[in-house]
Structure formats: C-alpha cells, structure tokens
Write a protein that holds these residues in place. Structure first.
Motif, mmCIF file in Angstrom:
data_model
loop_
_atom_site.group_PDB
_atom_site.id
_atom_site.type_symbol
_atom_site.label_atom_id
_atom_site.label_comp_id
_atom_site.label_asym_id
_atom_site.label_seq_id
_atom_site.Cartn_x
_atom_site.Cartn_y
_atom_site.Cartn_z
ATOM 1 N N ARG A 1 2.734 4.849 7.354
ATOM 2 C CA ARG A 1 2.463 3.776 6.394
ATOM 3 C C ARG A 1 1.126 3.106 6.704
ATOM 4 N NH1 ARG A 1 7.795 2.279 7.632
ATOM 5 N NH2 ARG A 1 7.188 0.192 8.307
ATOM 6 N N TYR A 2 0.838 2.887 7.986
ATOM 7 C CA TYR A 2 -0.430 2.247 8.332
ATOM 8 C C TYR A 2 -1.614 3.187 8.132
ATOM 9 C CZ TYR A 2 1.033 -2.357 9.767
ATOM 10 O OH TYR A 2 1.485 -3.659 9.743
ATOM 11 N N GLU B 1 -6.583 3.995 4.478
ATOM 12 C CA GLU B 1 -7.303 4.712 3.426
ATOM 13 C C GLU B 1 -7.216 3.961 2.100
ATOM 14 O OE1 GLU B 1 -7.461 9.125 1.288
ATOM 15 O OE2 GLU B 1 -6.130 8.799 3.012
ATOM 16 N N PHE B 2 -6.066 3.372 1.838
ATOM 17 C CA PHE B 2 -5.843 2.613 0.612
ATOM 18 C C PHE B 2 -6.841 1.463 0.501
ATOM 19 C CE2 PHE B 2 -2.397 1.767 -2.546
ATOM 20 C CZ PHE B 2 -2.864 0.572 -3.068
ATOM 21 N N VAL B 3 -6.984 0.681 1.569
ATOM 22 C CA VAL B 3 -7.907 -0.450 1.541
ATOM 23 C C VAL B 3 -9.348 0.022 1.354
ATOM 24 C CG1 VAL B 3 -8.850 -2.364 2.890
ATOM 25 C CG2 VAL B 3 -6.397 -1.973 2.848
ATOM 26 N N ILE C 1 -16.606 6.559 -7.472
ATOM 27 C CA ILE C 1 -16.447 6.533 -6.011
ATOM 28 C C ILE C 1 -16.113 7.920 -5.460
ATOM 29 C CG2 ILE C 1 -15.689 4.129 -6.153
ATOM 30 C CD1 ILE C 1 -12.883 5.101 -5.328
ATOM 31 N N ASN C 2 -15.508 8.760 -6.300
ATOM 32 C CA ASN C 2 -15.207 10.154 -5.937
ATOM 33 C C ASN C 2 -14.595 10.265 -4.533
ATOM 34 O OD1 ASN C 2 -16.145 11.430 -8.359
ATOM 35 N ND2 ASN C 2 -18.224 10.909 -7.712
ATOM 36 N N HIS C 3 -13.546 9.467 -4.333
ATOM 37 C CA HIS C 3 -12.870 9.501 -3.026
ATOM 38 C C HIS C 3 -11.861 10.644 -2.974
ATOM 39 C CE1 HIS C 3 -10.968 7.916 0.657
ATOM 40 N NE2 HIS C 3 -9.861 8.379 0.119
ATOM 41 N N THR C 4 -11.973 11.467 -1.979
ATOM 42 C CA THR C 4 -10.979 12.497 -1.694
ATOM 43 C C THR C 4 -10.648 12.410 -0.210
ATOM 44 O OG1 THR C 4 -11.847 13.956 -3.426
ATOM 45 C CG2 THR C 4 -10.433 14.944 -1.744
ATOM 46 N N GLY C 5 -9.437 11.964 0.084
ATOM 47 C CA GLY C 5 -9.029 11.793 1.469
ATOM 48 C C GLY C 5 -7.736 12.513 1.744
ATOM 49 N N PRO C 6 -7.185 12.343 2.950
ATOM 50 C CA PRO C 6 -5.945 13.041 3.305
ATOM 51 C C PRO C 6 -4.734 12.599 2.494
ATOM 52 C CG PRO C 6 -6.614 11.512 5.034
ATOM 53 C CD PRO C 6 -7.747 11.580 4.074
ATOM 54 N N ARG C 7 -4.766 11.391 1.917
ATOM 55 C CA ARG C 7 -3.594 10.887 1.199
ATOM 56 C C ARG C 7 -3.904 10.446 -0.221
ATOM 57 N NH1 ARG C 7 -3.893 9.699 6.318
ATOM 58 N NH2 ARG C 7 -2.107 10.163 7.669
ATOM 59 N N LEU C 8 -5.162 10.185 -0.542
ATOM 60 C CA LEU C 8 -5.522 9.611 -1.833
ATOM 61 C C LEU C 8 -6.713 10.331 -2.435
ATOM 62 C CD1 LEU C 8 -5.267 5.873 -0.746
ATOM 63 C CD2 LEU C 8 -3.612 7.063 -2.178
ATOM 64 N N LYS C 9 -6.708 10.416 -3.764
ATOM 65 C CA LYS C 9 -7.820 10.999 -4.500
ATOM 66 C C LYS C 9 -8.080 10.143 -5.733
ATOM 67 C CE LYS C 9 -9.473 15.358 -6.504
ATOM 68 N NZ LYS C 9 -9.129 16.785 -6.779
ATOM 69 N N VAL C 10 -9.241 9.490 -5.789
ATOM 70 C CA VAL C 10 -9.554 8.544 -6.862
ATOM 71 C C VAL C 10 -11.015 8.728 -7.259
ATOM 72 C CG1 VAL C 10 -9.631 6.121 -7.560
ATOM 73 C CG2 VAL C 10 -7.892 6.882 -5.927
ATOM 74 N N THR D 1 0.819 -1.205 0.000
ATOM 75 C CA THR D 1 0.000 0.000 0.000
ATOM 76 C C THR D 1 0.856 1.260 0.000
ATOM 77 O OG1 THR D 1 -0.135 -0.025 2.414
ATOM 78 C CG2 THR D 1 -1.891 -1.134 1.206
ATOM 79 N N THR D 2 2.146 1.119 0.259
ATOM 80 C CA THR D 2 3.041 2.272 0.282
ATOM 81 C C THR D 2 3.584 2.589 -1.107
ATOM 82 O OG1 THR D 2 3.695 1.715 2.545
ATOM 83 C CG2 THR D 2 5.136 3.224 1.348
ATOM 84 N N TYR D 3 3.846 1.559 -1.901
ATOM 85 C CA TYR D 3 4.516 1.762 -3.180
ATOM 86 C C TYR D 3 3.698 1.309 -4.386
ATOM 87 C CZ TYR D 3 8.458 2.905 -0.244
ATOM 88 O OH TYR D 3 9.277 3.503 0.693
#
Length: 440
Positions: free
Chosen positions: A147-148, A153-155, A188-197, A97-99
């Motif tokens: 990383r966690y 958020e990744f999952v 899904i229009n996800h906008t979070g602190p680390r990811l935007k998809v 999930t980091t790379y």
C-alpha cells in the motif's frame, strides 16, 4: 505575537470523537446528516480563526456502527458545501491512494482548491480497513508495504498532474481570442510499476499550486513517507516524551532528504474535556465513559490487538501475553500506541476501553481551560508539536467550550492568531506556494 504560533484544526467526526457522544444529552444525533449542522460548526471555527476543518473518511462501513455514529459522508460533497458557507478556513479531506485513481483524485482536489479560493488540503492515507477490498472488486486487502509503495507512486503522479499546467498557461485574452497557451500544458506520460497516466489534467493550476499534502500514519513506512512528501502530519501520542521523539525523528528525516524541517508541521490530536474545575472536567469525562457500550469497545480491541475478550473479563487485567506483535497488525502505529498504554499503565480491560473511547488512541485531557492551555503550550514549546488537531468529545458543545475558553488564553499568551493573515491554507500554515515542475 511570537514569530512561531500554533496551528489549530477542527477535526470533525459525526457527533463528536467520544464513541458515546451520540448518547450524551448535550448532543443532537439527528443532525449528523444535516449539512447546516456542519456549516454552522465550520463558521464557528472560522470565527475563531482556526487554520482548517478536517474531515476524515474511509471506503467501507465500520463493523461497529450498531453502537456508534461511525458512518462516512463523502468528503468532497461535504467540503464543497462547507466551502460555500465559509470564506477563509482551510478544508482538509481524507482520500485513499489504495482505493482511488490518481487522475480522478487530482481533479477532485484541484476543483475544491479552485472553488474555495485556495483552501484545500489532501490527507493522504493508504486505508487500513481490510473490509474495504471487497467494495472495490478485490479478493484481499493489499499488504502494508505494498500500500505504501503504491502511495509513493500515486503522490508522484498526482503532483505531475497538478503541475501539468504551468501558471502562465491560462491566458484568457479576449482581444486575441487565445484562451490558453497550449505550449504550457503538458502530458505527463507516466508509466510506472503500478500506475499508467497520460495527462494533462483538465483543469488549470489551482490557487495554491498544489493543495497542501497532509499525512496521517506513524509507522516506519508512514514516517518515511511523511518525511518525503507531507507538509503536515496528523499523529497520535499519549505522552510528551513520545511526542518529542516522533517530532524530532520526523524533522530529522525530512532534513536528511534535503527538505526544510520547518515546512513539515507536526499536529497531534487532542480531545479536551473542559470544566470550571479539574474535578468537574473529570466528572464530565466519566459521564461519557459510563455511556460506552462494552460490545462496541471490545470490537475495537479485537480490531486493534486481535484480542477476543468478553464482557465478563472487563474488570480483569489486559492479557498482554495473548497479543500478537508480529505481522500486518504489528506494523501499525496505533497498535504500538495501545501496546504502550498497556505496558506503561497496566490497566484493566475496562480502563483500557475507556482510555480508547475518548478519541481512538489520541490524547484525551480533562481539566480547566488554564490546565488545557498549559498542556498545549508545553507540547508546543518543548518540541512535541507545531499545533494540534482539536477533537471535541461531542459536538457542538465540546468545540464551543474550547473556542470560548481555551482560544482566548492561547491568544493572551501570544500562541495563536487573533485574525487570519492570509486567504489560503498554505498561508495559514506558513507554507510557500510551490513552483510548477511540469514534465516536458
């Protein structure tokens, strides 16, 4: 058979799990880049009705490859070839999930699940190797807690992508000319602190709905993460008591979050040396240990404990007072496991290196088929395991001995299936197919 039976995975490592496996006369190290070698091994595991083959990965070259076969084949390429050579066995791969990015990862696992008929599982890791950062344009490796946080958020993003198609979205009505019901496909229009998809995924929902979520970390952050998301946990423990404590803690955490603890499988690693007598098995283990390269093992100790030791210190005690227990290293579950071995057994440096050579901190057993079976049964029936990641010391011989001599005993005791009951990895594991929860 009893209602509750063991889950068994074959954990594949190039050549085998003992660090000196490639030097053993019973191996063929020239075949570790031959896909036919792995296809034959997977077919053998499928013939034994194993739940899955598991292929680990890491996004950097191990710094000790000079002395051991520790390169990394890309797991999706590997598992795609294995999927084509098998029909029922599950296919689990590590992905970081980091790379990686969630959209690409969601596509890869969904494709594997579709093309294998529902056999995919994702081993979710945050990557512990700091040297990976430079391979991805980063100046430094993100710290453990960060990383966690990204992994959570990744999952969540990947889950949304896998659910972005409802099960009924794929119509394929040749008469009407409607291929897909676009009202049932959702961004899904996800906008979070680390990811935007944005999404949606460019594939329909896969046979399992979602590939099985597997996790392999036992730190405090790892346990919290597993309790929230994992359906199977790969873990390492040296003692029955340690296994029981982890098992009870993880199940309790899952229950506290409203999850069914029976839908979170705990699968410790076990690396068996098998002989017709216990003395024969121990002699085999000793033969492997004597093939180890001290410099390789000392590099491992530097990475795990931060100890700078030389070959001249091999037969002295482990300098416990020099081990730093704070900071990033101290957060790791493998660090705590090795520290426990030192405190409990007070080994010499050489003895500790041999303890770690067998399976990098996973439990190594040496004995007759009956003795190995007894230990598996004890952990299974006394609250330490729902099954095991079988880690043969060498391949293919170490697995052949387990399949030919231990599996029949497990079946005689009603502990393991004689044949598959289902076709998907979820069915093998006794896990339900999750309903889609699309973002609307």
């Amino acid at each position: 058979m009893s209602a509750r039976t063991l889950r068994l995975n074959l954990f594949v490592y190039p050549g085998g799990h003992h660090e000196a496996a490639w030097r053993y006369h019973g191996t063929d190290p020239q075949r570790v880049l031959d896909i036919g070698f792995y296809q034959d091994l997977a077919r053998r595991a499928e013939a034994a009705a194993f739940d899955a083959v598991f292929f680990a990965d890491g996004p950097s070259l191990a710094d000790n490859v000079r002395y051991a076969s520790r390169f990394r084949l890309e797991p999706f390429t590997w598992l795609s070839a294995v999927a084509a050579a098998t029909e029922r066995i599950g296919l689990i791969a590590t992905a970081s999930t980091t790379y990686t990015e969630p959209y690409n990862l969601a596509r890869l696992f969904s494709s594997l699940d579709h093309l294998s008929g529902g056999r995919a599982g994702w081993n979710i890791v945050t990557t512990g190797a700091p040297q990976a950062a430079a391979n991805f344009g980063l100046d430094e490796h993100p710290v453990h807690a960060e990383r966690y946080a990204r992994a959570r958020e990744f999952v969540e993003v990947v889950t949304k992508l896998w659910d972005s198609w409802e099960d009924e979205a794929l119509v394929v009505d040749q008469k009407s000319g409607v291929f897909a019901d676009t009202d049932r496909i959702h961004e899904i229009n996800h906008t979070g602190p680390r990811l935007k998809v944005r999404g949606p995924l460019n594939l329909p929902r896969s046979p399992q709905g979602r590939p099985v979520y597997v996790q392999a970390g036992s730190s405090e952050d790892g346990r919290s993460f597993a309790a929230a998301y994992a359906e199977a946990v790969f873990t390492a423990h040296q003692t029955l008591r340690g296994g029981q404590e982890f098992y009870a803690d993880l199940k309790a955490r899952a229950g506290a979050l409203g999850r069914d603890p029976d839908r979170l499988l705990v699968l410790p690693g076990i690396s068996p040396f098998i002989g017709s007598t216990e003395a024969e098995a121990r002699a085999l283990q000793k033969e492997f240990d004597e093939l180890t390269q001290p410099e390789y093992s000392l590099q491992l100790l530097r990475r795990l404990l931060g100890l700078e030791l030389s070959a001249a210190e091999l037969d002295g005690p482990v300098p416990r007072q020099l081990i730093e227990t704070r900071g990033e290293r101290g957060n790791g579950s493998r660090f705590r496991l090795v520290l426990d071995i030192i405190d409990r057994e007070q080994p010499t440096v050489r003895e500790l290196l041999h303890r770690l050579a067998g399976a990098r901190g996973h439990r190594v057993v040496a004995g007759t088929p009956e003795q190995v079976t007894d230990q598996l049964q004890e952990w299974f029936e006394h609250g330490a395991a729902d099954g095991f990641n079988v880690m043969p010391p060498w391949l293919t011989g170490g697995f052949d001995l387990f399949a030919d001599q231990v599996v029949p005993l497990l079946r005689e005791r009603g502990l393991f299936r004689t044949a598959y009951d289902g076709a998907t990895l979820r069915e093998h594991y006794g896990l339900p197919r999750p309903a889609a929860e699309p973002v609307r």
